[in-house]
Design an enzyme around this catalytic site. Sequence first.
Site, short mmCIF file in Angstrom:
data_model
loop_
_atom_site.label_atom_id
_atom_site.label_comp_id
_atom_site.label_asym_id
_atom_site.label_seq_id
_atom_site.Cartn_x
_atom_site.Cartn_y
_atom_site.Cartn_z
N LYS B 96 0.87 -1.18 0.00
CA LYS B 96 0.00 0.00 0.00
C LYS B 96 0.91 1.23 0.00
O LYS B 96 1.92 1.24 0.71
CB LYS B 96 -0.86 -0.05 1.27
N SER B 172 -9.42 1.38 3.39
CA SER B 172 -8.59 2.16 2.47
C SER B 172 -7.52 1.34 1.75
O SER B 172 -6.96 1.83 0.77
CB SER B 172 -7.90 3.28 3.23
N SER B 196 -9.41 -0.77 7.65
CA SER B 196 -8.87 -0.57 6.29
C SER B 196 -8.16 -1.76 5.66
O SER B 196 -7.84 -1.71 4.47
CB SER B 196 -7.95 0.64 6.27
#
Lengths: 106, 533
Positions: B96, B172, B196
Amino acid sequence: MAEKISREDFRRLAELASLELPEEEAEYLRGELNNQMISIEVLESIPIDAETDTAAHGLPYTDFNSAAPREDIARQDPHRQEILDQAPELEDGYIVVPDISHQELE
Amino acid sequence: MKTCDLPAYTIADLIRTKQLSALEVLEETLERVNQVDGRPGEVDAPEASSEEDLSTIHAFTLVTEDYARRQAQKIDQLIQDGNDPGPLAGVPYTAKDIFTVKGIRSTAGSKILSNYVSPYSATVVERMEDAGAVMLGKVNLDEFTYGSSSESSAFKPVPRNPWDTSRVVGGSSGGSAAAVAAGEGAISLGTDTGGSIRHPASFCGTVGLKPTYGRVSRYGLIAFGSSLDCPGPLARNVTDAALALQAIAGQDPRDATSAAVPVPDYLAEMEKEVRGMRIGLSEEFFRVTYFDAESMELVENPIDDQIREAVFSAAGFLAQLGADIVTDVPLPHTKYGVPTYFVISRVEASSNLLRYDGVKYGYRTAESIKDLLELYRKTRGEGFGVEPKLRMLMGIYLSAAQFDKGYYQRALKARALMRGDFETIFDPKGKFRLDALLTPTAPSTAFPIGSVYGDSVLMQYSDQLTATTNHAGIPGLSFPVGFDRDGLPIGAQVLGPDYSEGSLLRIARAYEKVTEQEAWRSLKPPLVAALDS
């Protein structure tokens, strides 16, 4: 429902956050913040009193899971140049900024 | 089957036994990225509109081909020389874009960091590399991880769900979940502050593990809520998640909050029986609250029947294996999860966002400036998107003395009550004595792109079943439990006491094994299935 965050409050918040915002964006953001306050107000109904614990962390840090204190030894970061290279403007190893702002005190 | 669709543990085994080279696996995985991902996200690039854009995934913000080739060659060389390349030898993974990687652009999905090249790597990235994993690239996310759909990224186009590219990937860690689901890397590193990792894992049909707070170091993670943030893995199966956690878990002298607790052998823990384990179900997790923008009120409804049935069916399978299922477990403060999260996460976010100033690193306004204050205001006004602005303003509103209405103190007390709920049900001497709680991961399956984004309250309520975990600091593991009528994945999560990742992996692994022959287990995302035919 009365707005929690007025235009004047919002102007002050934007100043504290150092954000320059176009008027249209500011009004959208203020609307969303006031909507969020509808959820946050739910906290007013929560059954708490002075005895209720306050938790800054979820799980407690005790001898079981805390690291032992270590000696306070200064170390030179090995990435001095790489860190400086990230600055938008650099001169002789110094970071260049415009004039420092100042306000006349009343 | 392509090697990029193999589990990480199989890839590592084949590479370690010289049946495959790390470079071969990498090239097949890069080919997959070329086939399914479309153009990578870029700041100020146009949103998806062409047919190709709309039918590809856009998980990546940066494909690090050269970096990955060098790593893969190093692994192959180690093997050739008779050295041990590590348990994740040659396994392609993504990170990420909230993790710093030395010498690689690390952006947090924000314009304000769009040109930032990190001088150091996150501990978890170093540990993945020490274990032999090969980083393919950085994947997209909500800006600074603020969101539940990955649509708030400044890097466009935003990721699209591999199971239905008109739907969001969740967030996310949306790029992470989408990449893993589509065979673009076997593992991805994500972060979970209010759900997330688990939320996008459930939307994309992958496994996602949020460790206990402190189980995994936060060093090198661009901070959101410092008392809530937890890095962890997303993977296509439970064993791979266990392998990745094994690689990244453990104390780190560079993060004082990382736990000085020994790391168990997760693979061994995972293979133990679930017979005799006590697994709870709580009605508080089968009700969902929505923000109705028309009436401006919070409305409570039962969760979608399809999600309820999938979770109860999972409980049924675990009961068949000898687990004791305990129903009607009370967690009375669950409903305060999102309101409390609105307060604590915003206060912590605003504190973490004040460092971006256009002076030391990152984006600086191109406009002419008269003084430093104007530089800050213009840079931050231009560099931050809507979500960081909202979070900063709300964080200041809730914490500045001049506005103080006591919400922050109330939220910290609510947090203690939520922690207390979990302590009660997991207490080994208490009434419930649970090993884990089984719940739906998210209140819905993947929703259409554009249908929620812009309504910051409704979006936040997408985390209502995950946020209490973060408040309490306990671990949670989301795993796929089937599909809804629209063909979208449904995720369930197991939550357990501090440092119980081993038992959570055990439950999810037992469920995975017992459902191996279920028809839905053989389903693949349409654009991956199309490559096989």
